[in-house]
Design a protein around this motif. Structure first.
Motif, PDB file in Angstrom:
ATOM      1  N   LEU A  45      58.563 -14.624  36.695  1.00 19.92           N
ATOM      2  CA  LEU A  45      57.515 -15.455  36.255  1.00 19.92           C
ATOM      3  C   LEU A  45      57.961 -15.773  34.684  1.00 19.92           C
ATOM      4  O   LEU A  45      58.819 -15.307  34.046  1.00 19.92           O
ATOM      5  CB  LEU A  45      56.275 -14.524  35.941  1.00 19.92           C
ATOM      6  N   ASP A  46      57.199 -16.935  34.211  1.00 19.22           N
ATOM      7  CA  ASP A  46      57.168 -17.173  32.887  1.00 19.22           C
ATOM      8  C   ASP A  46      56.065 -16.439  32.278  1.00 19.22           C
ATOM      9  O   ASP A  46      54.835 -16.621  32.541  1.00 19.22           O
ATOM     10  CB  ASP A  46      56.872 -18.897  32.805  1.00 19.22           C
ATOM     11  N   ASP A  47      56.414 -15.627  31.115  1.00 16.88           N
ATOM     12  CA  ASP A  47      55.270 -14.691  30.760  1.00 16.88           C
ATOM     13  C   ASP A  47      54.443 -15.273  29.614  1.00 16.88           C
ATOM     14  O   ASP A  47      53.992 -14.554  28.752  1.00 16.88           O
ATOM     15  CB  ASP A  47      55.974 -13.270  30.470  1.00 16.88           C
ATOM     16  N   SER A  48      54.457 -16.583  29.487  1.00 16.68           N
ATOM     17  CA  SER A  48      53.729 -17.160  28.412  1.00 16.68           C
ATOM     18  C   SER A  48      52.893 -18.272  28.994  1.00 16.68           C
ATOM     19  O   SER A  48      52.808 -19.331  28.615  1.00 16.68           O
ATOM     20  CB  SER A  48      54.453 -17.700  27.415  1.00 16.68           C
ATOM     21  N   PHE A  49      52.191 -17.948  30.246  1.00 14.94           N
ATOM     22  CA  PHE A  49      51.504 -18.906  31.180  1.00 14.94           C
ATOM     23  C   PHE A  49      50.152 -18.416  31.464  1.00 14.94           C
ATOM     24  O   PHE A  49      49.774 -18.260  32.599  1.00 14.94           O
ATOM     25  CB  PHE A  49      52.362 -19.298  32.419  1.00 14.94           C
ATOM     26  N   PRO A  50      49.287 -18.368  30.336  1.00 15.97           N
ATOM     27  CA  PRO A  50      48.026 -17.908  30.764  1.00 15.97           C
ATOM     28  C   PRO A  50      47.203 -19.133  31.334  1.00 15.97           C
ATOM     29  O   PRO A  50      47.378 -20.023  31.354  1.00 15.97           O
ATOM     30  CB  PRO A  50      47.416 -17.555  29.189  1.00 15.97           C
ATOM     31  N   PRO A  51      46.097 -18.519  32.051  1.00 11.45           N
ATOM     32  CA  PRO A  51      45.851 -17.072  32.526  1.00 11.45           C
ATOM     33  C   PRO A  51      46.612 -16.685  33.821  1.00 11.45           C
ATOM     34  O   PRO A  51      46.239 -15.476  34.261  1.00 11.45           O
ATOM     35  CB  PRO A  51      44.194 -17.176  32.889  1.00 11.45           C
ATOM     36  N   MET A  52      47.656 -17.344  34.178  1.00 14.43           N
ATOM     37  CA  MET A  52      48.108 -17.041  35.349  1.00 14.43           C
ATOM     38  C   MET A  52      49.364 -15.781  35.449  1.00 14.43           C
ATOM     39  O   MET A  52      49.155 -14.797  36.026  1.00 14.43           O
ATOM     40  CB  MET A  52      48.989 -17.989  35.981  1.00 14.43           C
ATOM     41  N   GLY A  53      49.915 -15.773  34.104  1.00 17.46           N
ATOM     42  CA  GLY A  53      50.653 -14.662  33.736  1.00 17.46           C
ATOM     43  C   GLY A  53      51.345 -14.889  32.395  1.00 17.46           C
ATOM     44  O   GLY A  53      51.822 -15.791  32.060  1.00 17.46           O
ATOM     45  N   PHE A  54      50.919 -13.559  31.544  1.00 19.23           N
ATOM     46  CA  PHE A  54      51.148 -13.954  30.058  1.00 19.23           C
ATOM     47  C   PHE A  54      51.153 -12.308  29.610  1.00 19.23           C
ATOM     48  O   PHE A  54      50.664 -11.339  30.253  1.00 19.23           O
ATOM     49  CB  PHE A  54      50.102 -14.662  29.455  1.00 19.23           C
ATOM     50  N   ARG A  55      51.451 -12.141  28.271  1.00 21.80           N
ATOM     51  CA  ARG A  55      51.284 -10.776  27.661  1.00 21.80           C
ATOM     52  C   ARG A  55      50.240 -10.768  26.629  1.00 21.80           C
ATOM     53  O   ARG A  55      49.767 -11.775  26.043  1.00 21.80           O
ATOM     54  CB  ARG A  55      52.701 -10.776  26.708  1.00 21.80           C
ATOM     55  N   THR A 176      57.612 -23.300  26.102  1.00 20.56           N
ATOM     56  CA  THR A 176      56.344 -22.911  26.246  1.00 20.56           C
ATOM     57  C   THR A 176      55.245 -23.824  26.053  1.00 20.56           C
ATOM     58  O   THR A 176      55.413 -24.502  25.078  1.00 20.56           O
ATOM     59  CB  THR A 176      56.171 -21.306  25.922  1.00 20.56           C
ATOM     60  N   ASN A 177      54.399 -23.699  26.739  1.00 21.91           N
ATOM     61  CA  ASN A 177      52.894 -24.529  26.417  1.00 21.91           C
ATOM     62  C   ASN A 177      52.612 -23.713  24.946  1.00 21.91           C
ATOM     63  O   ASN A 177      51.818 -24.679  24.347  1.00 21.91           O
ATOM     64  CB  ASN A 177      51.984 -24.266  27.394  1.00 21.91           C
ATOM     65  N   VAL A 178      52.612 -22.841  24.859  1.00 25.51           N
ATOM     66  CA  VAL A 178      52.014 -22.113  23.595  1.00 25.51           C
ATOM     67  C   VAL A 178      52.787 -23.010  22.314  1.00 25.51           C
ATOM     68  O   VAL A 178      52.035 -23.426  21.488  1.00 25.51           O
ATOM     69  CB  VAL A 178      52.408 -20.734  23.342  1.00 25.51           C
ATOM     70  N   LEU A 179      54.259 -23.022  22.408  1.00 25.17           N
ATOM     71  CA  LEU A 179      54.824 -23.720  21.332  1.00 25.17           C
ATOM     72  C   LEU A 179      54.124 -25.388  21.297  1.00 25.17           C
ATOM     73  O   LEU A 179      54.295 -25.905  20.160  1.00 25.17           O
ATOM     74  CB  LEU A 179      56.375 -23.641  21.504  1.00 25.17           C
ATOM     75  N   LYS A 187      49.748 -31.591  14.144  1.00 24.79           N
ATOM     76  CA  LYS A 187      49.892 -32.919  14.215  1.00 24.79           C
ATOM     77  C   LYS A 187      51.430 -33.423  14.546  1.00 24.79           C
ATOM     78  O   LYS A 187      51.675 -34.632  13.995  1.00 24.79           O
ATOM     79  CB  LYS A 187      49.212 -33.648  13.452  1.00 24.79           C
ATOM     80  N   ARG A 188      52.593 -32.567  14.835  1.00 25.45           N
ATOM     81  CA  ARG A 188      53.754 -32.875  14.808  1.00 25.45           C
ATOM     82  C   ARG A 188      53.840 -33.821  16.191  1.00 25.45           C
ATOM     83  O   ARG A 188      54.601 -34.469  16.447  1.00 25.45           O
ATOM     84  CB  ARG A 188      54.807 -31.927  14.980  1.00 25.45           C
ATOM     85  N   ILE A 189      52.772 -33.498  17.332  1.00 23.20           N
ATOM     86  CA  ILE A 189      53.198 -34.463  18.473  1.00 23.20           C
ATOM     87  C   ILE A 189      51.550 -34.891  18.430  1.00 23.20           C
ATOM     88  O   ILE A 189      50.577 -34.177  17.777  1.00 23.20           O
ATOM     89  CB  ILE A 189      53.420 -33.793  19.546  1.00 23.20           C
ATOM     90  N   ASP A 190      51.322 -35.830  19.487  1.00 23.07           N
ATOM     91  CA  ASP A 190      49.744 -36.217  19.586  1.00 23.07           C
ATOM     92  C   ASP A 190      49.051 -35.903  20.586  1.00 23.07           C
ATOM     93  O   ASP A 190      47.825 -36.043  20.818  1.00 23.07           O
ATOM     94  CB  ASP A 190      49.791 -37.748  19.661  1.00 23.07           C
ATOM     95  N   ALA A 191      49.874 -35.365  21.613  1.00 24.20           N
ATOM     96  CA  ALA A 191      49.012 -34.660  22.660  1.00 24.20           C
ATOM     97  C   ALA A 191      50.038 -33.741  23.384  1.00 24.20           C
ATOM     98  O   ALA A 191      51.224 -33.777  23.272  1.00 24.20           O
ATOM     99  CB  ALA A 191      48.553 -35.859  23.750  1.00 24.20           C
ATOM    100  N   VAL A 192      49.489 -33.109  24.617  1.00 27.23           N
ATOM    101  CA  VAL A 192      50.242 -32.162  25.235  1.00 27.23           C
ATOM    102  C   VAL A 192      49.642 -32.225  26.684  1.00 27.23           C
ATOM    103  O   VAL A 192      48.411 -32.052  27.019  1.00 27.23           O
ATOM    104  CB  VAL A 192      50.142 -30.485  25.030  1.00 27.23           C
ATOM    105  N   VAL A 193      50.638 -32.551  27.822  1.00 29.23           N
ATOM    106  CA  VAL A 193      50.337 -32.532  29.272  1.00 29.23           C
ATOM    107  C   VAL A 193      50.657 -31.055  29.934  1.00 29.23           C
ATOM    108  O   VAL A 193      52.017 -30.632  29.613  1.00 29.23           O
ATOM    109  CB  VAL A 193      51.131 -33.565  29.860  1.00 29.23           C
ATOM    110  N   VAL A 194      49.480 -30.655  30.300  1.00 30.47           N
ATOM    111  CA  VAL A 194      49.684 -29.213  30.957  1.00 30.47           C
ATOM    112  C   VAL A 194      48.797 -28.899  31.860  1.00 30.47           C
ATOM    113  O   VAL A 194      47.823 -29.862  32.268  1.00 30.47           O
ATOM    114  CB  VAL A 194      49.253 -28.283  29.535  1.00 30.47           C
ATOM    115  N   ASP A 195      48.918 -27.966  32.592  1.00 30.31           N
ATOM    116  CA  ASP A 195      48.150 -27.576  33.865  1.00 30.31           C
ATOM    117  C   ASP A 195      46.653 -27.212  33.137  1.00 30.31           C
ATOM    118  O   ASP A 195      46.515 -26.637  32.197  1.00 30.31           O
ATOM    119  CB  ASP A 195      48.641 -26.292  34.430  1.00 30.31           C
ATOM    120  N   GLU A 196      45.864 -27.982  34.125  1.00 33.80           N
ATOM    121  CA  GLU A 196      44.415 -27.687  33.753  1.00 33.80           C
ATOM    122  C   GLU A 196      43.731 -26.155  33.484  1.00 33.80           C
ATOM    123  O   GLU A 196      42.914 -25.967  32.524  1.00 33.80           O
ATOM    124  CB  GLU A 196      43.355 -28.314  34.742  1.00 33.80           C
TER     125      GLU A 196
END
Length: 266
Positions: A45-55, A176-179, A187-196
């Protein structure tokens, strides 16, 4: 000289016997398919993917997929072993036998169906766009020419690249999506595409900072990936999940993390 030959013959025979016993005993720990004596279930797993699997705050790996996997292992009489991996190397980890499965909000797509042995889909998901609250972005078209963050090696990256509007933006890949969300907040970027499911969980306490656009990219489903050809283990896990759905345990886990039953009924 004869005595030396007898000693050498005895040593060779002993070595062969040790090798034979070692080979017979290896089934309990291996990750190969068709292993009847297997007792451990190694989950990559990727341990930084809440709420599926994370620390959590205590650095313990938790999440919806983790609880569901533990319930499956309880059904199968196996020990769950959590193995964090680099998500961009997930295929290599699986094919190399370092993990038994990839179970961490893994989206189904044709490429993965070709390269991996996928379980029955167990959950629905959408790819969405997260922006800063109060920004001028209200739909995907607004992001043409802008800077958009995505996780490396994810189906979000593919969805963004295939989208008629976001493909015309500059895509920035993150570990990671956290980063990615951290850079969005500054505001270094304008948007993030991610799982709902990830977006809703990660920003539920930051509703004053982020907004999920209603204009989502695509619908998809989650499944568990096994090494190609490992149908035996895949079928056991599918059967265990079906049993957990039937006895209500899966719904109980789902309500803990999402407040409702999100499991697909196969």
């Amino acid at each position: 000289m004869k005595k030396f030959r007898r000693i050498l013959t005895a040593l060779l025979a002993a070595s062969m016997m040790l090798a034979l016993f070692a080979g017979c005993d290896s089934g309990g720990e291996g990750t190969g398919s068709g292993d009847a004596e297997k007792t451990k279930f190694v989950l990559g797993l990727d341990d930084s993917f809440p709420p599926m699997g994370f620390r959590d705050d205590n650095n313990k790996i938790v999440g919806f997929d983790i609880d569901l996997a533990q319930a499956v292992c309880d059904e199968l009489g196996m020990e769950l072993v959590l193995q964090p991996i680099n998500w961009t190397s997930k295929e290599s980890e699986l094919n190399g036998g370092n993990v038994d499965c990839l179970w961490n909000g893994l989206s189904v797509d044709p490429e993965r169906q070709e390269k991996m042995c996928l379980s029955e889909s167990y959950m629905e998901n959408h790819m969405v766009v997260v922006v800063n609250k109060g920004s001028d972005f209200t739909k995907r078209e607004d992001l043409i020419g802008k800077n958009v963050g995505v996780q490396q090696g994810s189906t979000a990256l593919k969805a963004a690249g295939d989208d008629e509007f976001i493909s015309q933006s500059t895509l920035h890949e993150y570990d990671t999506n956290v980063l990615a969300l951290a850079d969005l907040s500054t505001k270094r970027i304008d948007a993030v595409v991610v799982d709902e499911v990830v977006a809703n969980y990660m920003i539920k306490e930051d509703q004053d900072k982020y907004v999920v656009l209603d204009d989502y990219l695509s619908a998809e489903e989650y499944a568990i990936a096994f090494k190609k050809g490992n149908d035996e283990l895949k079928n056991k896990v599918d059967d265990a999940i079906d049993k957990l759905i039937e006895n209500g345990k899966a719904a109980e886990i789902s309500k803990k993390w999402f407040g409702k039953d999100v499991l697909l009924k196969n």
